[in-house]
Design a protein around this motif. Structure first.
Motif, PDB file in Angstrom:
ATOM      1  N   ILE A  35      -6.783  33.838  21.786  1.00  0.00           N
ATOM      2  CA  ILE A  35      -5.789  33.350  22.746  1.00  0.00           C
ATOM      3  C   ILE A  35      -4.951  34.506  23.264  1.00  0.00           C
ATOM      4  O   ILE A  35      -4.638  34.583  24.456  1.00  0.00           O
ATOM      5  CB  ILE A  35      -4.921  32.263  22.082  1.00  0.00           C
ATOM      6  CG1 ILE A  35      -5.800  31.067  21.743  1.00  0.00           C
ATOM      7  CG2 ILE A  35      -3.799  31.833  22.996  1.00  0.00           C
ATOM      8  CD1 ILE A  35      -5.113  29.974  21.018  1.00  0.00           C
ATOM      9  N   ASN A  36      -4.590  35.440  22.378  1.00  0.00           N
ATOM     10  CA  ASN A  36      -3.811  36.599  22.813  1.00  0.00           C
ATOM     11  C   ASN A  36      -4.579  37.424  23.834  1.00  0.00           C
ATOM     12  O   ASN A  36      -4.019  37.855  24.842  1.00  0.00           O
ATOM     13  CB  ASN A  36      -3.453  37.465  21.605  1.00  0.00           C
ATOM     14  CG  ASN A  36      -2.268  36.904  20.848  1.00  0.00           C
ATOM     15  OD1 ASN A  36      -1.479  36.172  21.414  1.00  0.00           O
ATOM     16  ND2 ASN A  36      -2.168  37.243  19.582  1.00  0.00           N
ATOM     17  N   GLY A  93      -4.779  35.596  27.090  1.00  0.00           N
ATOM     18  CA  GLY A  93      -3.485  35.636  27.768  1.00  0.00           C
ATOM     19  C   GLY A  93      -3.246  36.969  28.443  1.00  0.00           C
ATOM     20  O   GLY A  93      -2.710  37.041  29.542  1.00  0.00           O
ATOM     21  N   GLU A  94      -3.696  38.042  27.769  1.00  0.00           N
ATOM     22  CA  GLU A  94      -3.527  39.387  28.350  1.00  0.00           C
ATOM     23  C   GLU A  94      -4.406  39.554  29.589  1.00  0.00           C
ATOM     24  O   GLU A  94      -3.987  40.121  30.583  1.00  0.00           O
ATOM     25  CB  GLU A  94      -3.904  40.423  27.277  1.00  0.00           C
ATOM     26  CG  GLU A  94      -3.305  41.784  27.481  1.00  0.00           C
ATOM     27  CD  GLU A  94      -1.793  41.783  27.298  1.00  0.00           C
ATOM     28  OE1 GLU A  94      -1.142  42.587  27.954  1.00  0.00           O
ATOM     29  OE2 GLU A  94      -1.280  40.962  26.510  1.00  0.00           O
ATOM     30  N   ASN A 135      -3.119  37.761  32.920  1.00  0.00           N
ATOM     31  CA  ASN A 135      -2.001  38.309  33.705  1.00  0.00           C
ATOM     32  C   ASN A 135      -2.425  38.861  35.065  1.00  0.00           C
ATOM     33  O   ASN A 135      -1.861  38.453  36.081  1.00  0.00           O
ATOM     34  CB  ASN A 135      -1.281  39.398  32.909  1.00  0.00           C
ATOM     35  CG  ASN A 135      -0.339  38.803  31.893  1.00  0.00           C
ATOM     36  OD1 ASN A 135      -0.003  37.632  31.993  1.00  0.00           O
ATOM     37  ND2 ASN A 135       0.073  39.579  30.927  1.00  0.00           N
TER      38      ASN A 135
END
Lengths: 222, 94
Positions: free
Chosen positions: A148-149, A152-153, A156
């Motif tokens: 998920i991280n 998410g990155e 952007n």
């Protein structure tokens, strides 16, 4: 204006947005040369006036914005933010003189977003002190949140570029539809909409792109 | 195939319906942005001297809230102008 030429039997088509992009670049370069020349001749004991005063107000406003959002120790990013503001502002306003805005081409907005993304990743790498800390920062707060991280990155730059592209593109499409629907009566209605879509929306998206860039970068440097 | 409708026309019509359905995504950002603007009005009424900061924060939040609507818009634009389904159908060579 679209350019089409043939090199060695291969047809090459240059879209009007890319052509207008080069127009914007040439305009900004000439502008920068003039400002550079004038600012070297100026007498610093006198009060600034006229053209240079306007440029100084603009530079000061961007400097204050960067100082208040990113802090004093990130002032080295102010030139990048000012470049973004100048470029996006001029290219969104190009629609006022009847040209296609360069930002209605996804390649332009995506490359701008990728510049920001690269800066953010490099700054992340620097603040986490090396590759181990950088990779470890993705496993915060729990190890199973790593996918998920990462997503998410990666999201952007996509959201950053689609926001600018979608706004400018939809404004352009609505204006084109109106011009083709109204024909000779278009000048009665379109000036108001030009004011909204080109001036208001264009400058707002410029501000938001610069603001989000500053927030992403300052988040990576903390 | 339905009588009197070519496959290409059918795909184009369905793409248009799909584009219209994709734009339903505009409801969410509309409600969210209106909510944010209303709250910002309340904040300005309570603290008029902080108007600049409030406006800046509101615009930023609205821009982020707009993202989902923009995704729907991009899908609608792709369906209408790029027509990936039609080129996929032609590419199949049926």
């Amino acid at each position: 204006m679209e350019l089409q030429f043939t090199i060695g039997g291969q047809e090459i088509l240059i879209h009007d947005s890319i052509f207008n992009l080069w127009l914007v670049i040439i305009f900004l370069s000439i502008f920068a040369f003039i400002v550079n020349k004038k600012i070297k001749e100026v007498d610093i004991t006198e009060e600034p006036s006229g053209f240079l005063n306007a440029v100084e107000i603009l530079v000061d406003a961007v400097n204050n914005l960067v100082r208040s959002t990113m802090g004093e120790n990130n002032m080295s990013f102010a030139p990048y933010i000012f470049t973004l503001v100048c470029f996006l502002g001029v290219s969104n306003l190009v629609g006022l003189i009847g040209l296609t805005p360069p930002t209605s081409d996804y390649s332009v907005t995506f490359s701008l977003a990728m510049i920001t993304f690269t800066i953010v990743q490099v700054m992340n790498f620097k603040t986490q002190k090396g590759i181990v800390g950088y990779l470890k920062s993705f496993t915060e707060p729990f190890a199973f949140l790593t996918p998920i991280n990462i997503l998410g990155e990666l999201g952007n730059p996509i959201s950053l570029s689609f926001r600018l592209f979608g706004n400018v593109m939809s404004g352009g499409i609505i204006m084109t539809l109106l011009y083709s629907a109204l024909g000779y009566f278009a000048p009665l209605i379109t000036p108001v909409l030009h004011g909204y879509f080109d001036v208001f929306s264009g400058l707002l998206q410029t501000f938001i792109f610069a603001m989000l860039t500053m927030i992403f970068i300052s988040g990576a440097t903390e | 195939m339905l009588q009197g409708i070519t496959s290409e026309a059918f795909i184009l019509g369905c793409s248009a319906i799909g584009a219209g359905l994709a734009m339903i995504a505009g409801i969410g950002p509309g409600i969210g942005q209106g909510n944010a603007a209303g709250k910002a009005c309340e904040a300005v009424g309570r603290q008029p001297e902080a108007q600049g900061d409030i406006t800046r924060t509101m615009l930023l939040g609205q821009a982020v809230a707009e993202t989902t609507g923009i995704y729907g818009l991009v899908i609608a634009i792709i369906l209408l102008f790029v027509r990936p389904l039609l080129s996929a159908y032609i590419g199949l060579g049926l």
